[in-house]
Design a protein around this motif. Structure first.
Motif, PDB file in Angstrom:
ATOM      1  N   ASP A 149      -7.119  -0.842  10.934  1.00  0.00           N
ATOM      2  CA  ASP A 149      -5.654  -0.055  11.784  1.00  0.00           C
ATOM      3  C   ASP A 149      -4.750   0.237  10.554  1.00  0.00           C
ATOM      4  OD1 ASP A 149      -7.557   1.170  13.661  1.00  0.00           O
ATOM      5  OD2 ASP A 149      -6.941  -0.367  15.156  1.00  0.00           O
ATOM      6  N   ALA A 150      -4.160  -0.994  10.366  1.00  0.00           N
ATOM      7  CA  ALA A 150      -3.231  -1.379   9.421  1.00  0.00           C
ATOM      8  C   ALA A 150      -2.957  -0.765   8.248  1.00  0.00           C
ATOM      9  CB  ALA A 150      -2.818  -3.380   9.755  1.00  0.00           C
ATOM     10  N   LEU A 151      -4.342  -0.813   7.573  1.00  0.00           N
ATOM     11  CA  LEU A 151      -4.828  -0.988   6.109  1.00  0.00           C
ATOM     12  C   LEU A 151      -4.532   1.429   5.646  1.00  0.00           C
ATOM     13  CD1 LEU A 151      -7.363  -3.094   5.351  1.00  0.00           C
ATOM     14  CD2 LEU A 151      -5.182  -2.902   4.382  1.00  0.00           C
ATOM     15  N   ALA A 152      -5.043   1.644   7.187  1.00  0.00           N
ATOM     16  CA  ALA A 152      -4.906   3.153   7.490  1.00  0.00           C
ATOM     17  C   ALA A 152      -3.501   3.804   7.976  1.00  0.00           C
ATOM     18  CB  ALA A 152      -5.956   4.103   8.338  1.00  0.00           C
ATOM     19  N   SER A 153      -2.923   2.812   8.032  1.00  0.00           N
ATOM     20  CA  SER A 153      -1.275   3.389   8.916  1.00  0.00           C
ATOM     21  C   SER A 153      -0.842   3.736   7.612  1.00  0.00           C
ATOM     22  CB  SER A 153      -1.138   2.888  10.371  1.00  0.00           C
ATOM     23  OG  SER A 153      -2.043   3.037  11.345  1.00  0.00           O
ATOM     24  N   ALA A 154      -0.587   2.515   7.008  1.00  0.00           N
ATOM     25  CA  ALA A 154       0.619   2.127   5.736  1.00  0.00           C
ATOM     26  C   ALA A 154      -0.375   3.393   4.548  1.00  0.00           C
ATOM     27  CB  ALA A 154       0.117   1.306   5.108  1.00  0.00           C
ATOM     28  N   GLY A 155      -1.298   3.944   5.644  1.00  0.00           N
ATOM     29  CA  GLY A 155      -2.073   4.910   3.557  1.00  0.00           C
ATOM     30  C   GLY A 155      -2.825   4.859   2.837  1.00  0.00           C
TER      31      GLY A 155
ATOM     32  N   ASP B 282      -2.962   5.363  -1.648  1.00  0.00           N
ATOM     33  CA  ASP B 282      -3.587   4.120  -2.140  1.00  0.00           C
ATOM     34  C   ASP B 282      -5.105   4.369  -1.524  1.00  0.00           C
ATOM     35  OD1 ASP B 282      -1.495   4.200  -3.805  1.00  0.00           O
ATOM     36  OD2 ASP B 282      -1.159   1.948  -3.088  1.00  0.00           O
ATOM     37  N   ARG B 283      -6.227   3.152  -2.810  1.00  0.00           N
ATOM     38  CA  ARG B 283      -7.291   2.693  -2.056  1.00  0.00           C
ATOM     39  C   ARG B 283      -7.207   1.416  -1.761  1.00  0.00           C
ATOM     40  NH1 ARG B 283      -9.693   6.375  -5.926  1.00  0.00           N
ATOM     41  NH2 ARG B 283     -11.405   7.642  -5.064  1.00  0.00           N
ATOM     42  N   VAL B 284      -7.846   0.946  -0.847  1.00  0.00           N
ATOM     43  CA  VAL B 284      -7.955  -0.561  -0.364  1.00  0.00           C
ATOM     44  C   VAL B 284      -9.116  -0.991   0.410  1.00  0.00           C
ATOM     45  CG1 VAL B 284      -5.401  -0.207   0.712  1.00  0.00           C
ATOM     46  CG2 VAL B 284      -7.358   0.849   2.438  1.00  0.00           C
ATOM     47  N   PHE B 285      -9.291  -2.003   0.098  1.00  0.00           N
ATOM     48  CA  PHE B 285     -11.103  -2.646  -0.147  1.00  0.00           C
ATOM     49  C   PHE B 285     -10.380  -3.378   1.084  1.00  0.00           C
ATOM     50  CE2 PHE B 285     -13.841  -5.893  -0.222  1.00  0.00           C
ATOM     51  CZ  PHE B 285     -14.991  -5.047  -0.196  1.00  0.00           C
TER      52      PHE B 285
ATOM     53  N   VAL C 146       1.128  -1.073  -0.518  1.00  0.00           N
ATOM     54  CA  VAL C 146       0.203  -0.167   0.077  1.00  0.00           C
ATOM     55  C   VAL C 146       0.664   1.078   0.339  1.00  0.00           C
ATOM     56  CG1 VAL C 146      -1.811   0.966   1.603  1.00  0.00           C
ATOM     57  CG2 VAL C 146      -1.996  -1.244   1.151  1.00  0.00           C
ATOM     58  N   THR C 147       0.726   2.103  -0.925  1.00  0.00           N
ATOM     59  CA  THR C 147       0.945   3.438  -1.113  1.00  0.00           C
ATOM     60  C   THR C 147       0.475   4.255  -0.140  1.00  0.00           C
ATOM     61  OG1 THR C 147       2.485   2.596  -2.767  1.00  0.00           O
ATOM     62  CG2 THR C 147       2.568   5.117  -2.392  1.00  0.00           C
TER      63      THR C 147
END
Length: 480
Positions: A205-211, A191-194, A187-188
């Motif tokens: 939390d992990a997805l958001a922390s990665a941006g 980026d959108r993540v699903f 994840v940059t």
């Protein structure tokens, strides 16, 4: 999870109808401080967040600045905030939670969905201790994982229908470590993540922390996945990564049907999204009728890229902080290159213990099936006796928790009232984003005696909370 600077409008939305929170007629400043503490404890607001200025919040909540000042002082006095010169008031989290203020002698913690250690653990620990001497001349941790554990995990996947080599396994510090490493690798920022909604809060939390900017589609205990919404969301947003729990989803406990799995794989393959399948609870089956095996067994039909993660924590014991990633060599190579910046490796002794236990997974599954069936029955009986208006999911076929539906959108109010009586719960909105799921509470399938006691206390509290049901249903569960 909210980070950075918290706008008054955002905090107002998170607070909801805080003045109707069932806190027993507390003064406004104390009730406000208590509600902000709940947001911090639940993780909906992180530590080191700058709270709105007193003037901004007083205008948003239509309160005097004196009330806001007193609430912020209460937060500072209780260790949940600090004054920063030139930066106003910033949130903090105490190292330990304060004791419950209730006249109950023992706190009942229902915030964690975890089982006690499997009865197989002592023998496995003894064997691992004997084997440890062979590793004394090593650093004591492994970046990729000890061969014995990687082989055991690969054999387990192969037995479940997904042929796997040990070289396709990387051992991590729990499943959370796996999610974090994959997020940091793929994840940059921006980026959108699903992810599903609701979902495992620490994955958010992990997805958001990665941006990552999280986009979601719904899952419900009644209907499972809305695959039309899922496919449309993934197709429209083209996420770099997608995170799902296809078996005994946390918190709904639903499992994807075969059609659901095909729809998901087709959707991610069309936009070349990397799919993370979290199987942490995947083998905690009580009485599910259909079994489809790992998602990657179907991936070849669609050309999807699928990464599996698993963990020893839920099936075997939470004290074994051992997880793993199953993926292709090129994906594992990228993860291994990123890992030293976050985590140098997993302890050898814990890996040796896990290796013995993974090889006895079949026995552990049967042990857990019996425990979970008893706990499910205890929760259903207790709710029927003490809270008959609260709805237990009809299809609770496995997993570690029940996503119970409340008669009104008062999950946060119930959570606050329960804390005053020695029961720690996680409010429904912690499992979503944007304040949804106030009609839900997650009940972990803990011991029957604990569940019976907790539900009896909640039954005593419920009439008081129900009498303060919010008039505005602004944070109710979204319709699907």
């Amino acid at each position: 999870m909210i980070r950075g600077r918290l706008a008054a409008s955002t905090l107002g939305d998170l607070l909801g109808d805080w003045r109707r929170d069932g806190t027993g007629g507390l003064p406004a400043y104390e009730a406000l401080a208590e509600r902000i503490r709940l947001l911090l404890i639940d993780g909906r607001i992180s530590a080191d967040v700058r709270l709105p200025s007193e003037r901004e919040l007083s205008e948003r909540l239509d309160l005097s600045r004196t009330t806001i000042t007193a609430a912020y002082r209460q937060l500072r006095d209780s260790g949940y905030a600090r004054a920063v010169q030139g930066s106003g008031t910033t949130t903090t989290l105490p190292l330990a939670r304060p004791p419950a203020t209730a006249p109950r002698s023992q706190v009942i913690d229902l915030t964690m969905a975890a089982l006690p250690a499997t009865s197989l653990l002592p023998a496995a620990a003894a064997l691992a201790t004997e084997e440890l001497a062979a590793h004394y001349d090593t650093p004591g941790y492994q970046l990729i994982g000890v061969p014995a554990l990687r082989e055991a995990i690969a054999e387990r996947y192969t037995a479940r229908g997904l042929p796997t080599d040990p070289e396709q396994i990387l051992v991590t510090s729990g499943a959370q470590g796996a999610i974090t490493l994959l997020s940091r690798t793929f994840v940059t920022r921006g980026d959108r993540v699903f992810a599903d909604s609701p979902s495992y809060p620490h994955a958010y939390d992990a997805l958001a922390s990665a941006g990552g900017r999280i986009v979601t589609s719904p899952v419900t205990p009644e209907d499972g996945w809305d695959t039309a919404s899922l496919a449309a969301t993934i197709g429209r947003t083209n996420p770099s990564l997608a995170y799902v729990m296809p078996d005994f989803h946390n918190p709904t406990a639903r499992s994807m049907t075969l059609d659901d799995r095909h729809e998901l794989l087709h959707a991610v393959a069309k936009v070349d999204t990397l799919l993370i399948a979290d199987e942490t609870t995947g083998e905690l089956d009580i009485d599910r009728r259909e079994h489809y095996g790992p998602l990657a067994t179907l991936a070849g039909e669609h050309g999807a890229r699928v990464v599996h993660i698993g963990s020893a924590s839920k099936l075997l014991w939470g004290g074994l902080r051992i997880g793993w990633i199953r993926a292709s060599a090129d994906i594992l190579g990228r993860v291994a290159a990123v890992r030293p910046a976050h985590d140098l490796g997993s302890p050898v002794w814990e890996q040796l213990v896990a290796a013995h236990l993974v090889r006895r997974s079949g026995e552990a599954i049967e042990e857990r099936r019996s425990q979970l069936r008893e706990r499910r029955g205890a929760l259903a009986d207790a709710l029927a006796r003490h809270l008959p208006d609260w709805e237990m999911p009809e299809r609770l076929e496995g997993g570690l928790a029940a996503w119970v539906r409340l008669p009104a959108p008062v999950s946060s109010q119930v959570t606050l009232a329960a804390r005053a009586h020695g029961i720690h719960l996680t409010a429904g909105p912690r499992f979503g984003i944007d304040g949804a799921y106030e009609r839900r509470l997650r009940f972990p399938l803990t011991s029957p005696a604990t569940l019976t006691q907790a539900v009896a206390i909640l039954g005593e509290l419920w009439p008081t909370v129900a009498d303060t049901t919010p008039l505005r249903l602004t944070t109710s569960e979204p319709s699907v």
